[in-house]
Design an enzyme around this catalytic site. Sequence first.
Site, PDB file in Angstrom:
ATOM      1  N   LYS A  12       0.823  -1.215   0.000  1.00 20.96           N
ATOM      2  CA  LYS A  12       0.000   0.000   0.000  1.00 20.96           C
ATOM      3  C   LYS A  12       0.865   1.279   0.000  1.00 20.96           C
ATOM      4  CE  LYS A  12      -3.955  -2.221   2.235  1.00 20.96           C
ATOM      5  NZ  LYS A  12      -4.908  -2.209   3.367  1.00 20.96           N
ATOM      6  N   TYR A  52     -13.096  -2.985  -3.087  1.00 23.09           N
ATOM      7  CA  TYR A  52     -13.623  -2.795  -1.731  1.00 23.09           C
ATOM      8  C   TYR A  52     -15.150  -2.729  -1.725  1.00 23.09           C
ATOM      9  CZ  TYR A  52      -8.891  -1.850   0.081  1.00 23.09           C
ATOM     10  OH  TYR A  52      -7.577  -1.961   0.466  1.00 23.09           O
ATOM     11  N   ASN A 115      -2.086  -0.071   7.030  1.00 21.92           N
ATOM     12  CA  ASN A 115      -1.616  -1.390   7.496  1.00 21.92           C
ATOM     13  C   ASN A 115      -0.745  -2.091   6.458  1.00 21.92           C
ATOM     14  OD1 ASN A 115      -3.646  -1.976   5.720  1.00 21.92           O
ATOM     15  ND2 ASN A 115      -4.704  -3.432   7.031  1.00 21.92           N
ATOM     16  N   HIS A 118      -2.084  -5.510   1.490  1.00 17.10           N
ATOM     17  CA  HIS A 118      -3.339  -6.248   1.294  1.00 17.10           C
ATOM     18  C   HIS A 118      -2.988  -7.634   0.783  1.00 17.10           C
ATOM     19  CE1 HIS A 118      -7.282  -7.426  -0.305  1.00 17.10           C
ATOM     20  NE2 HIS A 118      -6.555  -7.957  -1.288  1.00 17.10           N
ATOM     21  N   GLU A 129      -9.361 -10.276  -7.943  1.00 13.26           N
ATOM     22  CA  GLU A 129      -8.330  -9.247  -7.812  1.00 13.26           C
ATOM     23  C   GLU A 129      -7.322  -9.320  -8.961  1.00 13.26           C
ATOM     24  OE1 GLU A 129      -8.811  -9.243  -2.950  1.00 13.26           O
ATOM     25  OE2 GLU A 129      -6.984 -10.066  -3.843  1.00 13.26           O
TER      26      GLU A 129
HETATM   27  P1  CMP Z   1      -7.417  -4.660   4.026  1.00 10.35           P
HETATM   28  O1  CMP Z   1      -7.779  -5.760   4.978  1.00 10.35           O
HETATM   29  O2  CMP Z   1      -6.366  -4.900   3.035  1.00 10.35           O
HETATM   30  O3  CMP Z   1      -8.736  -4.233   3.239  1.00 10.35           O
HETATM   31  C1  CMP Z   1      -9.677  -3.341   3.815  1.00 10.35           C
HETATM   32  C2  CMP Z   1      -8.935  -2.166   4.335  1.00 10.35           C
HETATM   33  O4  CMP Z   1      -9.740  -1.194   4.970  1.00 10.35           O
HETATM   34  C3  CMP Z   1      -7.972  -2.628   5.441  1.00 10.35           C
HETATM   35  O5  CMP Z   1      -6.972  -3.392   4.878  1.00 10.35           O
HETATM   36  C4  CMP Z   1      -7.592  -1.293   6.037  1.00 10.35           C
HETATM   37  O6  CMP Z   1      -6.636  -0.613   5.250  1.00 10.35           O
HETATM   38  C5  CMP Z   1      -8.934  -0.551   5.953  1.00 10.35           C
HETATM   39  N1  CMP Z   1      -9.676  -0.624   7.221  1.00 10.35           N
HETATM   40  C6  CMP Z   1     -10.189  -1.726   7.810  1.00 10.35           C
HETATM   41  N2  CMP Z   1     -10.834  -1.399   8.957  1.00 10.35           N
HETATM   42  C7  CMP Z   1     -10.723  -0.057   9.070  1.00 10.35           C
HETATM   43  C8  CMP Z   1     -11.193   0.888  10.018  1.00 10.35           C
HETATM   44  N3  CMP Z   1     -11.913   0.511  11.080  1.00 10.35           N
HETATM   45  N4  CMP Z   1     -10.908   2.197   9.829  1.00 10.35           N
HETATM   46  C9  CMP Z   1     -10.197   2.579   8.742  1.00 10.35           C
HETATM   47  N5  CMP Z   1      -9.741   1.744   7.800  1.00 10.35           N
HETATM   48  C10 CMP Z   1      -9.990   0.434   7.959  1.00 10.35           C
END
Ligand code: CMP
Length: 157
Positions: A12, A52, A115, A118, A129
Amino acid sequence: MSSLQQSVVLVKPDALQRGLVGEIVSRFERKGLKLAAIKMLILSDEILDQWYAHHKEKPFFGNLKKFMQSAPVIAMVWEGLEAIGTVRKLCGVTTGYEAEAGSIRGDLSLSGQHNIIHASDSVKAAEKEKQLIFDADELFDYDKGEYLWVYSVEERE
Ligand code: CMP
């Protein structure tokens, strides 16, 4: 019975900005996974809306899209036995401050949204994807010499 799978990984924008691309690629390489595709791109609205789709109603959806378009991502396909689960274990759980030490998020992230990475959560998601990001000629199949040592004779059959 284990099966050969492909997992789609996005490094990311936060990881790109923090200079963590090499570190992340290296973790998948060291595990023995095979790199089947890699490219750098800025994710379009169309891709993100489909990627998403399950988060569309969430309050963080708008900010998530802004974050994911704030810089390019590095998209990759990693292949190996049970690659979907293996890659997710290497990534750690979603939220950085909850992720296990030793995992990519556990070692490199403190955030729920920023984070780092992905990874596909199922074979079906990986197929979707892959189609969203890669053209057929961007996916490579080749013999990986290291497989002689990564897998047993039975596992290579
Ligand atoms: P990922 O699991 O790759 O895909 C969904 C993404 O949404 C996740 O990583 C985070 O980057 C984001 N995400 C998930 N939960 C939250 C949250 N509570 N607040 C903000 N971003 C979120």
